[in-house]
Design a protein around this motif. Structure first.
Motif, mmCIF file in Angstrom:
data_model
loop_
_atom_site.group_PDB
_atom_site.id
_atom_site.type_symbol
_atom_site.label_atom_id
_atom_site.label_comp_id
_atom_site.label_asym_id
_atom_site.label_seq_id
_atom_site.Cartn_x
_atom_site.Cartn_y
_atom_site.Cartn_z
ATOM 1 N N LYS A 140 43.730 -6.023 13.104
ATOM 2 C CA LYS A 140 44.863 -6.516 12.340
ATOM 3 C C LYS A 140 44.327 -7.136 11.063
ATOM 4 C CE LYS A 140 46.840 -9.862 14.527
ATOM 5 N NZ LYS A 140 47.719 -10.808 15.217
ATOM 6 N N ARG A 156 45.462 -9.650 8.573
ATOM 7 C CA ARG A 156 46.491 -10.683 8.517
ATOM 8 C C ARG A 156 47.166 -10.733 7.152
ATOM 9 N NH1 ARG A 156 44.195 -15.852 9.323
ATOM 10 N NH2 ARG A 156 42.446 -15.001 8.190
ATOM 11 N N GLU A 157 48.495 -10.683 7.194
ATOM 12 C CA GLU A 157 49.340 -10.796 6.009
ATOM 13 C C GLU A 157 48.877 -9.889 4.865
ATOM 14 O OE1 GLU A 157 50.059 -14.904 5.019
ATOM 15 O OE2 GLU A 157 50.791 -15.347 7.031
ATOM 16 N N TRP A 195 52.477 -1.320 9.229
ATOM 17 C CA TRP A 195 52.723 -2.762 9.188
ATOM 18 C C TRP A 195 53.412 -3.176 10.481
ATOM 19 C CZ3 TRP A 195 57.916 -4.624 8.346
ATOM 20 C CH2 TRP A 195 58.841 -3.630 8.073
ATOM 21 N N ASP A 196 53.277 -4.448 10.827
ATOM 22 C CA ASP A 196 53.708 -4.922 12.146
ATOM 23 C C ASP A 196 55.202 -4.815 12.416
ATOM 24 O OD1 ASP A 196 54.585 -7.048 10.564
ATOM 25 O OD2 ASP A 196 53.279 -8.526 11.493
ATOM 26 N N TYR A 225 55.235 -11.650 3.962
ATOM 27 C CA TYR A 225 53.940 -11.092 4.330
ATOM 28 C C TYR A 225 53.968 -10.631 5.782
ATOM 29 C CZ TYR A 225 52.088 -12.833 -0.020
ATOM 30 O OH TYR A 225 51.862 -13.045 -1.340
ATOM 31 N N HIS A 226 53.341 -9.473 6.018
ATOM 32 C CA HIS A 226 53.236 -8.892 7.359
ATOM 33 C C HIS A 226 51.796 -8.463 7.589
ATOM 34 C CE1 HIS A 226 57.531 -8.469 8.475
ATOM 35 N NE2 HIS A 226 57.693 -8.505 7.161
ATOM 36 N N ASP A 227 51.427 -8.406 8.851
ATOM 37 C CA ASP A 227 50.097 -7.927 9.211
ATOM 38 C C ASP A 227 50.049 -6.405 9.127
ATOM 39 O OD1 ASP A 227 49.422 -10.555 9.772
ATOM 40 O OD2 ASP A 227 49.700 -10.336 11.935
#
Length: 177
Positions: free
Chosen positions: A149, A151-152, A129-130, A160-162
């Motif tokens: 990536k 997204r979310e 995760w980012d 939420y993370h990429d």
């Protein structure tokens, strides 16, 4: 047994289950390994054994040891695609005293040698995760390239993370020691 500069990699033994139980029920270990606290945690010892020590699993999971042969983590691969000669990697340094000292990258590089040279994989991927900057830096330093990536796609600590997808081709792997 695979030998790195700082690590050894060996098959799992049932005695490893106790350490896995501690790691996978540790909020901080789970945060950095998957961003999934508490979703991936709160597993009983029996569930740990069923999940990680099941001979019918499609995961190929191994133990990471330090130079004194102390269990410090786990590494492996899953989602093997035989025609494409590809798989997805995973790694967790569960013993927190080894974080930030190069044990993860050493184990991963040792494992890459094994998978590209012995298993004859053409392509390997991994993801994080980012917010896992330490892992991102290690993957890029080893030569993995950011390929995409989602997204979310990860829900980490209420946000939420990429999800970041990294890949490496056999021809891109640097085999120096």
């Amino acid at each position: 047994m695979l030998v790195g500069n700082k690590t050894f990699i060996r098959p799992l033994e049932i005695e490893d289950a106790e350490a896995f139980y501690q790691w996978y029920n540790d909020q901080e270990v789970n945060l950095w390994s998957s961003g999934a606290w508490p979703q991936n945690t709160l597993l009983s010892k029996g569930e740990i054994e069923d999940r990680f020590f099941n001979p019918d699993s499609d995961e190929h999971r191994y133990a990471i040891l330090d130079q004194q042969r102390e269990l410090i983590g786990t590494i492996g691969f899953r989602e093997v695609n035989i025609p494409a000669q590809s798989a997805t990697l995973f790694i967790v340094i569960g013993n927190k005293k080894y974080w930030g000292h190069g044990y993860g990258p050493d184990a991963l590089k040792t494992f890459l040698h094994f998978l590209f040279d012995q298993w004859n994989f053409h392509r390997l991927t991994l993801d994080t995760w980012d917010g896992n900057l330490r892992a991102i830096k290690a993957y890029e330093k080893l030569g993995f390239k950011l390929e995409g990536k989602l997204r979310e796609a990860r829900f980490v600590q209420g946000h939420y993370h990429d999800a970041l997808i990294f890949g490496m081709l056999c021809s891109e792997f640097t085999r120096d020691s």
